[in-house]
Design a protein around this motif. Sequence first.
Motif, PDB file in Angstrom:
ATOM      1  N   ASN A 231      41.860  52.564  41.400  1.00  0.00           N
ATOM      2  CA  ASN A 231      40.533  52.157  40.938  1.00  0.00           C
ATOM      3  C   ASN A 231      40.505  50.674  40.566  1.00  0.00           C
ATOM      4  OD1 ASN A 231      37.806  52.619  40.122  1.00  0.00           O
ATOM      5  ND2 ASN A 231      38.491  52.749  37.998  1.00  0.00           N
ATOM      6  N   GLN A 232      41.538  50.219  39.863  1.00  0.00           N
ATOM      7  CA  GLN A 232      41.609  48.816  39.460  1.00  0.00           C
ATOM      8  C   GLN A 232      41.811  47.894  40.653  1.00  0.00           C
ATOM      9  OE1 GLN A 232      40.747  47.753  36.709  1.00  0.00           O
ATOM     10  NE2 GLN A 232      41.260  49.134  35.047  1.00  0.00           N
ATOM     11  N   ILE A 233      42.623  48.327  41.603  1.00  0.00           N
ATOM     12  CA  ILE A 233      42.834  47.524  42.817  1.00  0.00           C
ATOM     13  C   ILE A 233      41.524  47.374  43.580  1.00  0.00           C
ATOM     14  CG2 ILE A 233      43.946  47.516  45.090  1.00  0.00           C
ATOM     15  CD1 ILE A 233      46.420  48.745  43.761  1.00  0.00           C
ATOM     16  N   ARG A 234      40.771  48.472  43.659  1.00  0.00           N
ATOM     17  CA  ARG A 234      39.483  48.443  44.360  1.00  0.00           C
ATOM     18  C   ARG A 234      38.516  47.460  43.682  1.00  0.00           C
ATOM     19  NH1 ARG A 234      35.012  50.781  43.013  1.00  0.00           N
ATOM     20  NH2 ARG A 234      36.069  52.151  41.515  1.00  0.00           N
ATOM     21  N   LYS A 235      38.460  47.485  42.349  1.00  0.00           N
ATOM     22  CA  LYS A 235      37.578  46.569  41.618  1.00  0.00           C
ATOM     23  C   LYS A 235      37.955  45.113  41.873  1.00  0.00           C
ATOM     24  CE  LYS A 235      36.517  49.741  37.811  1.00  0.00           C
ATOM     25  NZ  LYS A 235      36.731  50.024  36.366  1.00  0.00           N
ATOM     26  N   CYS A 236      39.251  44.852  41.934  1.00  0.00           N
ATOM     27  CA  CYS A 236      39.709  43.482  42.204  1.00  0.00           C
ATOM     28  C   CYS A 236      39.339  43.047  43.620  1.00  0.00           C
ATOM     29  CB  CYS A 236      41.219  43.377  41.994  1.00  0.00           C
ATOM     30  SG  CYS A 236      41.733  43.435  40.256  1.00  0.00           S
ATOM     31  N   GLN A 237      39.550  43.941  44.569  1.00  0.00           N
ATOM     32  CA  GLN A 237      39.280  43.606  45.964  1.00  0.00           C
ATOM     33  C   GLN A 237      37.799  43.402  46.241  1.00  0.00           C
ATOM     34  OE1 GLN A 237      41.191  46.904  47.974  1.00  0.00           O
ATOM     35  NE2 GLN A 237      43.142  45.804  48.178  1.00  0.00           N
ATOM     36  N   GLN A 238      36.962  44.103  45.494  1.00  0.00           N
ATOM     37  CA  GLN A 238      35.525  44.018  45.711  1.00  0.00           C
ATOM     38  C   GLN A 238      34.861  42.945  44.855  1.00  0.00           C
ATOM     39  OE1 GLN A 238      34.084  47.995  45.001  1.00  0.00           O
ATOM     40  NE2 GLN A 238      34.850  48.783  46.955  1.00  0.00           N
ATOM     41  N   SER A 239      35.646  42.202  44.108  1.00  0.00           N
ATOM     42  CA  SER A 239      35.104  41.154  43.239  1.00  0.00           C
ATOM     43  C   SER A 239      35.833  39.846  43.499  1.00  0.00           C
ATOM     44  CB  SER A 239      35.262  41.560  41.768  1.00  0.00           C
ATOM     45  OG  SER A 239      36.635  41.556  41.397  1.00  0.00           O
ATOM     46  N   THR A 240      35.537  38.850  42.692  1.00  0.00           N
ATOM     47  CA  THR A 240      36.195  37.544  42.844  1.00  0.00           C
ATOM     48  C   THR A 240      37.636  37.560  42.323  1.00  0.00           C
ATOM     49  OG1 THR A 240      35.233  36.845  40.726  1.00  0.00           O
ATOM     50  CG2 THR A 240      34.041  36.231  42.732  1.00  0.00           C
ATOM     51  N   SER A 241      38.057  38.645  41.670  1.00  0.00           N
ATOM     52  CA  SER A 241      39.418  38.707  41.121  1.00  0.00           C
ATOM     53  C   SER A 241      40.480  38.508  42.194  1.00  0.00           C
ATOM     54  CB  SER A 241      39.652  40.043  40.415  1.00  0.00           C
ATOM     55  OG  SER A 241      38.876  40.136  39.239  1.00  0.00           O
ATOM     56  N   ALA A 242      40.304  39.190  43.332  1.00  0.00           N
ATOM     57  CA  ALA A 242      41.312  39.104  44.393  1.00  0.00           C
ATOM     58  C   ALA A 242      41.328  37.736  45.051  1.00  0.00           C
ATOM     59  CB  ALA A 242      41.047  40.187  45.441  1.00  0.00           C
ATOM     60  N   VAL A 243      40.171  37.081  45.088  1.00  0.00           N
ATOM     61  CA  VAL A 243      40.051  35.807  45.809  1.00  0.00           C
ATOM     62  C   VAL A 243      40.458  34.617  44.954  1.00  0.00           C
ATOM     63  CG1 VAL A 243      38.490  34.329  47.145  1.00  0.00           C
ATOM     64  CG2 VAL A 243      38.130  36.807  47.098  1.00  0.00           C
ATOM     65  N   ILE A 244      39.951  34.568  43.710  1.00  0.00           N
ATOM     66  CA  ILE A 244      40.224  33.399  42.861  1.00  0.00           C
ATOM     67  C   ILE A 244      40.899  33.767  41.537  1.00  0.00           C
ATOM     68  CG2 ILE A 244      38.396  31.965  43.848  1.00  0.00           C
ATOM     69  CD1 ILE A 244      36.616  32.752  41.468  1.00  0.00           C
ATOM     70  N   GLY A 245      41.214  35.041  41.321  1.00  0.00           N
ATOM     71  CA  GLY A 245      41.956  35.433  40.119  1.00  0.00           C
ATOM     72  C   GLY A 245      41.155  35.424  38.831  1.00  0.00           C
ATOM     73  N   VAL A 246      39.831  35.497  38.940  1.00  0.00           N
ATOM     74  CA  VAL A 246      38.975  35.520  37.749  1.00  0.00           C
ATOM     75  C   VAL A 246      37.618  36.094  38.138  1.00  0.00           C
ATOM     76  CG1 VAL A 246      38.325  33.101  38.161  1.00  0.00           C
ATOM     77  CG2 VAL A 246      37.923  34.112  35.906  1.00  0.00           C
ATOM     78  N   ARG A 247      37.022  36.887  37.206  1.00  0.00           N
ATOM     79  CA  ARG A 247      35.654  37.362  37.435  1.00  0.00           C
ATOM     80  C   ARG A 247      34.918  37.448  36.105  1.00  0.00           C
ATOM     81  NH1 ARG A 247      38.180  42.778  38.312  1.00  0.00           N
ATOM     82  NH2 ARG A 247      37.470  44.222  36.686  1.00  0.00           N
ATOM     83  N   VAL A 248      33.594  37.420  36.173  1.00  0.00           N
ATOM     84  CA  VAL A 248      32.770  37.504  34.971  1.00  0.00           C
ATOM     85  C   VAL A 248      32.779  38.935  34.456  1.00  0.00           C
ATOM     86  CG1 VAL A 248      30.436  37.313  34.037  1.00  0.00           C
ATOM     87  CG2 VAL A 248      31.263  35.589  35.646  1.00  0.00           C
ATOM     88  N   CYS A 249      33.113  39.088  33.168  1.00  0.00           N
ATOM     89  CA  CYS A 249      33.148  40.408  32.547  1.00  0.00           C
ATOM     90  C   CYS A 249      32.004  40.572  31.549  1.00  0.00           C
ATOM     91  CB  CYS A 249      34.488  40.607  31.845  1.00  0.00           C
ATOM     92  SG  CYS A 249      34.839  42.318  31.389  1.00  0.00           S
ATOM     93  N   GLY A 250      31.348  39.482  31.196  1.00  0.00           N
ATOM     94  CA  GLY A 250      30.224  39.536  30.271  1.00  0.00           C
ATOM     95  C   GLY A 250      29.822  38.137  29.841  1.00  0.00           C
ATOM     96  N   MET A 251      28.564  37.999  29.418  1.00  0.00           N
ATOM     97  CA  MET A 251      28.086  36.679  29.032  1.00  0.00           C
ATOM     98  C   MET A 251      26.868  36.819  28.126  1.00  0.00           C
ATOM     99  SD  MET A 251      26.327  33.738  31.461  1.00  0.00           S
ATOM    100  CE  MET A 251      27.579  33.831  32.724  1.00  0.00           C
ATOM    101  N   GLN A 252      26.771  35.960  27.124  1.00  0.00           N
ATOM    102  CA  GLN A 252      25.519  35.817  26.387  1.00  0.00           C
ATOM    103  C   GLN A 252      25.269  34.324  26.195  1.00  0.00           C
ATOM    104  OE1 GLN A 252      25.917  37.908  22.604  1.00  0.00           O
ATOM    105  NE2 GLN A 252      26.453  36.039  21.514  1.00  0.00           N
ATOM    106  N   VAL A 253      24.038  33.903  26.496  1.00  0.00           N
ATOM    107  CA  VAL A 253      23.672  32.491  26.424  1.00  0.00           C
ATOM    108  C   VAL A 253      22.299  32.363  25.784  1.00  0.00           C
ATOM    109  CG1 VAL A 253      23.347  30.345  27.706  1.00  0.00           C
ATOM    110  CG2 VAL A 253      24.897  32.074  28.587  1.00  0.00           C
ATOM    111  N   TYR A 254      22.163  31.430  24.856  1.00  0.00           N
ATOM    112  CA  TYR A 254      20.862  31.159  24.254  1.00  0.00           C
ATOM    113  C   TYR A 254      20.136  30.132  25.105  1.00  0.00           C
ATOM    114  CZ  TYR A 254      17.251  29.712  20.988  1.00  0.00           C
ATOM    115  OH  TYR A 254      16.030  29.419  20.414  1.00  0.00           O
ATOM    116  N   GLN A 255      18.940  30.498  25.547  1.00  0.00           N
ATOM    117  CA  GLN A 255      18.119  29.618  26.363  1.00  0.00           C
ATOM    118  C   GLN A 255      17.139  28.866  25.464  1.00  0.00           C
ATOM    119  OE1 GLN A 255      18.441  30.047  30.330  1.00  0.00           O
ATOM    120  NE2 GLN A 255      20.267  30.219  29.071  1.00  0.00           N
TER     121      GLN A 255
END
Length: 417
Positions: A231-255
């Motif tokens: 399951n974890q390998i699949r998530k990496c392969q289907q996201s930017t994790s496998a390509v660049i070693g990092v992906r967005v896991c969450g964000m909050q920004v005040y506009q």
Amino acid sequence: MEVEHYSKGVLLEPFVHQVGGHSCVLRFNDTTICKPLIQREHQFYETLPTEMRKFTPQYEGVVSVSFEEDEDGNLCLIAYPLNGDHDNLENLDNSDCEPKSKLLRWTNKKTMLLENEKISKEWVRQHRKEEKIKNHKLEEEFEWLKKSEVLYYTVEKKGNVSSQFKHHNPWSMKCHQQQLQRMKENAKHRNQYKFILLENLTSRYEVPCVLDLKMGTRQHGDDASEEKKANQIRKCQQSTSAVIGVRVCGMQVYQAGTGQLMFMNKYHGRKLSVQGFKEALYQFFHNGKYLRRELFESVIKKLTELKSVLEKQESYRFYSSSLLIIYDGKERQEVAVDSDPEDLEDLSEESSDESAGAYAYKPTASTVDVRMIDFAHTTCKHYGEDSVVHEGQDTGYVFGLQNLIDIIKEIRDESSE
């Protein structure tokens, strides 16, 4: 339940600046948070190399947490000193907490729910009966979180922005409700849990903007089951994790431009392409009016220093660990670019100028924080009991850091053209 029952305990509240992860993070006081103790993570903090300490939250000990209900059926989590060691709680600054006589009233009045105008009153009434909701039902009711992967909330003009923040974070509410449900279901068999106390990294910021990045090209621990591993390998392969070693896991920004809070969850982060990841980073550093360019050099410097530290760490693997980047979204006084330096010191932070044409923000020192968090699957040969021993640096994590640095530099350079 008598109010005196809380006399030696601390009522734990949802920690509203949690933007990623699945473990419930709770607010102990203004400067301290706590989360369920996982032995491996606890071991990491207890044996942390000195050079890594500036890049992790400060570890502040262990408390015992109980699941309790008041006379009206409201669910509460209360932290007590571990094994009757009252020094554990007394040594922590808890002066910001409400008087103990107010603690029960807090649980009676607050719903600890998301104030989202899209949620019907009937949903809220139903949710208040959470003691009757089973875990699978809870999952169904939070399904909208997965569908609404990027959310915007308007913050009212009146009142302090930071004081209104606590009503708006959907991810922390989700994790908190799930934790309550899990502990309630286990209450017949177990009602005491160990939680670790950690530094609240957002406490120094008035309106924290938080980016949670899942680091590395591999997320599963050495002890993962074959199903979990796949399951974890699949998530990496289907996201930017496998390509660049990092992906967005969450964000909050005040506009600041619209007075809104923007939240992005991990489900959206997994779908991003490399270009989409870059655009998300751009969005994190943009306050709706302009790009916070003054933050770039500090972020790049800290990421580069962290990379250098990790390259020297022999045998560590930070599987499924996250990296937080935090800065203050609170607007500073806009001042004319050619203002006299002495005039800058006399400006009040509370005043503002609507005409931004010939104005620019004066950069402030130490406005950005970069920290590693979540070490439940971290391994190192010094731990002793691990069946798999790795040699050298965590190349997947370092690879992700280098790509992160490069992309932030690209955003910086392109924005200055």
